[in-house]
Design a protein around this motif. Structure first.
Motif, PDB file in Angstrom:
ATOM      1  N   PRO A 147       0.822  -1.220   0.000  1.00 15.39           N
ATOM      2  CA  PRO A 147       0.000   0.000   0.000  1.00 15.39           C
ATOM      3  C   PRO A 147       0.856   1.271   0.000  1.00 15.39           C
ATOM      4  CG  PRO A 147      -0.910  -1.592   1.535  1.00 15.39           C
ATOM      5  CD  PRO A 147       0.423  -2.145   1.082  1.00 15.39           C
ATOM      6  N   PHE A 148       0.410   2.263  -0.762  1.00 16.12           N
ATOM      7  CA  PHE A 148       1.071   3.574  -0.829  1.00 16.12           C
ATOM      8  C   PHE A 148       0.167   4.565  -0.095  1.00 16.12           C
ATOM      9  CE2 PHE A 148       1.235   7.511  -3.704  1.00 16.12           C
ATOM     10  CZ  PHE A 148       2.219   8.131  -2.930  1.00 16.12           C
ATOM     11  N   SER A 149       0.727   5.222   0.943  1.00 11.98           N
ATOM     12  CA  SER A 149      -0.082   6.161   1.716  1.00 11.98           C
ATOM     13  C   SER A 149       0.605   7.514   1.807  1.00 11.98           C
ATOM     14  CB  SER A 149      -0.371   5.606   3.108  1.00 11.98           C
ATOM     15  OG  SER A 149       0.828   5.286   3.770  1.00 11.98           O
ATOM     16  N   PHE A 150      -0.207   8.554   1.922  1.00 14.08           N
ATOM     17  CA  PHE A 150       0.321   9.921   2.046  1.00 14.08           C
ATOM     18  C   PHE A 150      -0.689  10.782   2.786  1.00 14.08           C
ATOM     19  CE2 PHE A 150      -2.022   9.596  -1.899  1.00 14.08           C
ATOM     20  CZ  PHE A 150      -2.761  10.754  -1.964  1.00 14.08           C
ATOM     21  N   PHE A 151      -0.150  11.848   3.380  1.00 13.62           N
ATOM     22  CA  PHE A 151      -0.941  12.844   4.093  1.00 13.62           C
ATOM     23  C   PHE A 151      -1.179  14.024   3.150  1.00 13.62           C
ATOM     24  CE2 PHE A 151      -0.847  16.823   6.514  1.00 13.62           C
ATOM     25  CZ  PHE A 151      -1.780  16.596   7.516  1.00 13.62           C
ATOM     26  N   ALA A 152      -2.345  14.658   3.237  1.00 13.56           N
ATOM     27  CA  ALA A 152      -2.634  15.837   2.405  1.00 13.56           C
ATOM     28  C   ALA A 152      -3.269  16.927   3.254  1.00 13.56           C
ATOM     29  CB  ALA A 152      -3.587  15.463   1.265  1.00 13.56           C
TER      30      ALA A 152
END
Ligand code: PAN
Ligand code: ZN
Length: 189
Positions: A147-152
């Motif tokens: 899984p690829f996760s990021f904060f925005a």
């Protein structure tokens, strides 16, 4: 106007999930019309089922000027045909509103596009702080095997315009070629 109270939520830096956030899920059936190979999408739904593509964990905040909204996005690994799992992608309804993305776990790319057609790709991994300038449409793609996760974080009055991208798509697609991500021209444009 005081329309939000101070608070802290916990981001899990392994999974990318936010405890106590509002969850939205996007499955393959929500992505109809967005992948170049729509036959491949229908084939997966009818054989494997309606698999999860990505989840958004959003802080519950008023979408008004002066607030800053934030969320994390977790994109599952996978492909539809040779195109990698991705978000729908959007322009901000107020085009002059910018955004900041920070990579948490896994690897992917941020695709950005001006309405006049100019396209950029920014590779993202844990710790990458990427800038989405005003006027750039944006979509994220998981090019890895986990899984690829990021904060925005973005202005509360930005709004989301999905129509422009749903109709014509991005100018380029991120596809797997011998197991590596390659940008190719979108055949539908
Ligand atoms: C992000 C996105 C999020 C999901 O928070 O909304 O990654 O992508 P879509 O909205 O394209 O489905 C953002 O850019 N907010 O403005
Ligand atoms: Zn955005």
């Amino acid at each position: 106007m005081f329309n939000a109270k101070p608070f802290g939520l916990q981001i899990n830096f392994n999974s990318g999930m936010i405890n106590g956030a509002k969850l939205s899920q996007r499955r393959l059936s929500d992505m109809r019309g967005l992948y170049a190979d729509s036959a491949a999408l229908e084939q997966i739904i009818s054989t494997e089922g309606d698999r999860l593509v990505y989840e958004v964990f959003a802080a519950d905040l008023p979408e008004t000027e002066g607030n800053i909204l934030y969320c994390t996005t977790v994109i599952q690994p996978g492909q539809v045909g040779n195109e990698y799992h991705m978000t729908k992608g959007h322009y901000h309804a107020r085009r002059d509103r910018a955004e900041i993305y920070v990579g948490i776990a896994g690897n992917g790319q941020l695709l950005l596009q001006l309405e006049a057609g100019t396209l950029r790709a920014v590779p993202m991994g844990p710790g990458t702080a990427a800038y989405v300038p005003p006027y750039w449409g944006h979509r994220t793609v998981n090019t890895g095997a986990v899984p690829f996760s990021f904060f925005a974080a973005w202005p509360g009055d930005a709004g989301h315009d999905y129509g422009a991208i749903a109709e014509v798509g991005f100018g380029k697609l991120l596809v797997a070629h011998d197991g590596q991500p390659v940008l190719i021209d979108n055949p539908r444009r």
